[in-house]
Design a protein around this motif. Structure first.
Motif, short mmCIF file in Angstrom:
data_model
loop_
_atom_site.label_atom_id
_atom_site.label_comp_id
_atom_site.label_asym_id
_atom_site.label_seq_id
_atom_site.Cartn_x
_atom_site.Cartn_y
_atom_site.Cartn_z
N LYS A 2 0.93 -1.09 0.02
CA LYS A 2 0.33 -0.08 -0.13
C LYS A 2 0.97 1.18 -0.19
O LYS A 2 1.77 1.45 0.61
CB LYS A 2 -0.84 0.17 1.14
N PHE A 4 0.92 5.08 0.72
CA PHE A 4 0.05 6.50 1.30
C PHE A 4 0.81 7.59 0.61
O PHE A 4 1.89 7.64 0.31
CB PHE A 4 0.67 6.42 2.73
N TYR A 27 -3.93 2.20 -2.51
CA TYR A 27 -3.48 3.48 -2.45
C TYR A 27 -4.31 4.17 -1.29
O TYR A 27 -5.48 3.90 -1.57
CB TYR A 27 -3.63 4.42 -3.68
N GLU A 28 -3.59 5.06 -0.36
CA GLU A 28 -4.55 5.50 0.56
C GLU A 28 -4.09 7.19 0.72
O GLU A 28 -2.73 7.30 1.02
CB GLU A 28 -4.30 4.92 2.03
N VAL A 30 -3.58 11.09 2.10
CA VAL A 30 -3.30 11.34 3.56
C VAL A 30 -3.43 12.93 3.29
O VAL A 30 -3.04 13.62 2.44
CB VAL A 30 -2.11 11.23 3.70
N THR A 37 -5.78 9.89 7.45
CA THR A 37 -5.69 9.31 5.92
C THR A 37 -7.34 9.27 5.64
O THR A 37 -8.31 9.58 6.54
CB THR A 37 -5.20 7.87 5.84
N PHE A 43 -2.26 9.11 10.62
CA PHE A 43 -0.98 8.79 9.68
C PHE A 43 0.43 8.77 10.58
O PHE A 43 0.97 8.05 10.33
CB PHE A 43 -0.63 9.75 8.54
N VAL A 52 5.01 11.87 3.06
CA VAL A 52 4.78 10.90 2.16
C VAL A 52 5.83 11.07 0.92
O VAL A 52 6.44 12.18 0.95
CB VAL A 52 3.27 11.25 1.43
#
Length: 203
Positions: A2, A4, A27-28, A30, A37, A43, A52
């Motif tokens: 994943k 961020f 994908y996440e 932020v 998030t 986060f 990130v």
């Protein structure tokens, strides 16, 4: 795995690389202001640095720092077209450019994005420093289609993302014709188009 990320930030470089290699990834997003998030997670509990990109691997390891993540992915998936193997000196030229972009070019934007710094100070001190670095790259492109010659490689995705920020700091890329042409050439790549669409940066 994943990633961020924050829309349009330097984490876009990693998304481009993921699409270049063809890796499955979650994908996440932020919110860098609130450090929350899109799923409501704190986060800072994921990455204490609060920055990130951050890549959560399937084995639970979290990898941070843009250049390190790029190198890890290129090495792990043997993307030698993007980052040559250790027995090829071109690898170190690629890493040389990656380090220049992250330590010199990328960092030059920090004061320009800082709303606490007066605009006249940005114009007198910080923009000229950035312009000098852009002049250097523009001249390099007089004899090179991409940063490392005739083929797109790892540092080119990073430079492309940096160039998308110029308008945000009041600089017109047309002042650097070779950089403008270079940006169009990288933009035409299918993985780059896909990455921009995934972040709703183009339709």
């Amino acid at each position: 795995m994943k990633l961020f990320y924050s829309k349009g930030s330097c984490s876009l470089v990693v998304r481009i690389l993921i699409n270049e290699i063809g890796i499955d990834c979650e994908y996440e997003a932020v919110n860098l202001a609130t450090k929350i998030t899109e799923s409501g997670c704190d986060f800072l509990s994921v990455n204490a640095k609060g920055s990130v990109p951050a890549l959560l691997l399937d084995n639970g390891e979290l990898l941070t720092e843009n250049v390190v993540i790029q190198q890890y992915l290129a090495d792990t998936y043997q993307a030698y077209n993007l980052l040559p193997s250790a027995d090829n000196f071109l690898r170190y030229r690629a890493l040389e450019w990656l380090n220049f972009i992250t330590s010199d070019l990328h960092k030059s934007f920090a004061p320009l994005f800082n709303s606490q710094i007066p605009e006249d100070l940005k114009d007198k001190i910080f923009k000229p420093l950035l312009i000098k670095k852009l002049d250097f790259i523009n001249k390099h492109l007089e004899k090179n289609a991409y940063l490392l010659g005739e083929e797109y490689m790892l540092p080119d995705g990073y430079l492309f993302v940096i160039l998308t920020w110029l308008a945000r700091v009041g600089l017109d890329i047309s002042n650097w014709p070779l950089l403008a042409d270079y940006k169009k050439k990288v933009l035409a790549r299918e993985p780059v188009q896909r990455s921009l669409k995934e972040e709703n940066l183009i339709t």
